[in-house]
Design a protein around this motif. Structure first.
Motif, PDB file in Angstrom:
ATOM      1  N   ASP A  31      60.535  38.435  55.955  1.00  0.00           N
ATOM      2  CA  ASP A  31      59.211  38.357  56.583  1.00  0.00           C
ATOM      3  C   ASP A  31      58.862  36.873  56.734  1.00  0.00           C
ATOM      4  O   ASP A  31      58.370  36.236  55.812  1.00  0.00           O
ATOM      5  CB  ASP A  31      58.181  39.088  55.724  1.00  0.00           C
ATOM      6  CG  ASP A  31      56.825  39.172  56.388  1.00  0.00           C
ATOM      7  OD1 ASP A  31      56.708  38.783  57.567  1.00  0.00           O
ATOM      8  OD2 ASP A  31      55.878  39.633  55.720  1.00  0.00           O
ATOM      9  N   ALA A  68      56.593  35.333  58.473  1.00  0.00           N
ATOM     10  CA  ALA A  68      55.165  34.987  58.430  1.00  0.00           C
ATOM     11  C   ALA A  68      54.703  34.796  56.991  1.00  0.00           C
ATOM     12  O   ALA A  68      53.977  33.847  56.681  1.00  0.00           O
ATOM     13  CB  ALA A  68      54.344  36.065  59.122  1.00  0.00           C
ATOM     14  N   SER A  69      55.134  35.678  56.108  1.00  0.00           N
ATOM     15  CA  SER A  69      54.762  35.544  54.694  1.00  0.00           C
ATOM     16  C   SER A  69      55.410  34.317  54.074  1.00  0.00           C
ATOM     17  O   SER A  69      54.781  33.607  53.281  1.00  0.00           O
ATOM     18  CB  SER A  69      55.175  36.785  53.913  1.00  0.00           C
ATOM     19  OG  SER A  69      54.453  37.909  54.360  1.00  0.00           O
ATOM     20  N   SER A  80      53.485  31.352  55.189  1.00  0.00           N
ATOM     21  CA  SER A  80      52.195  31.305  54.519  1.00  0.00           C
ATOM     22  C   SER A  80      52.328  30.754  53.104  1.00  0.00           C
ATOM     23  O   SER A  80      51.535  29.909  52.676  1.00  0.00           O
ATOM     24  CB  SER A  80      51.581  32.704  54.486  1.00  0.00           C
ATOM     25  OG  SER A  80      50.396  32.714  53.762  1.00  0.00           O
ATOM     26  N   VAL A  81      53.327  31.216  52.379  1.00  0.00           N
ATOM     27  CA  VAL A  81      53.566  30.716  51.024  1.00  0.00           C
ATOM     28  C   VAL A  81      53.911  29.235  51.056  1.00  0.00           C
ATOM     29  O   VAL A  81      53.430  28.450  50.230  1.00  0.00           O
ATOM     30  CB  VAL A  81      54.675  31.540  50.325  1.00  0.00           C
ATOM     31  CG1 VAL A  81      55.131  30.882  49.045  1.00  0.00           C
ATOM     32  CG2 VAL A  81      54.193  32.943  50.061  1.00  0.00           C
TER      33      VAL A  81
END
Length: 73
Positions: free
Chosen positions: A4, A6-7, A10-11
């Motif tokens: 993923d 996107a995750s 983000s992290v």
């Protein structure tokens, strides 16, 4: 196996922001202590510089403690 992205992004963004903020806060604490030492050498009292430095170090300690808490819990 599927990643993923996107995750992961983000992290990465949150980690980078937190790291930069923590380093900047610690640097402000060091600058406050150096201003306090410079003022005491000239005979002045720089209580605000020392208080601000201690506040920056306390916030750094709180942020690191919270991070350790999140890892352990």
């Amino acid at each position: 196996m599927k990643i993923d992205w996107a995750s992961l992004g983000s992290v990465f963004g949150v980690s980078l922001t937190a790291t930069v903020a923590l380093v900047a806060l610690f640097t402000l604490g060091l600058v406050g202590l150096s201003k306090h030492e410079a003022a005491t050498e000239r005979g002045g009292a720089a209580v605000m510089a020392r208080s601000g430095a201690y506040a920056c170090f306390a916030l750094c300690t709180a942020a690191v403690s919270y991070g350790i808490y999140l890892i352990v819990a």
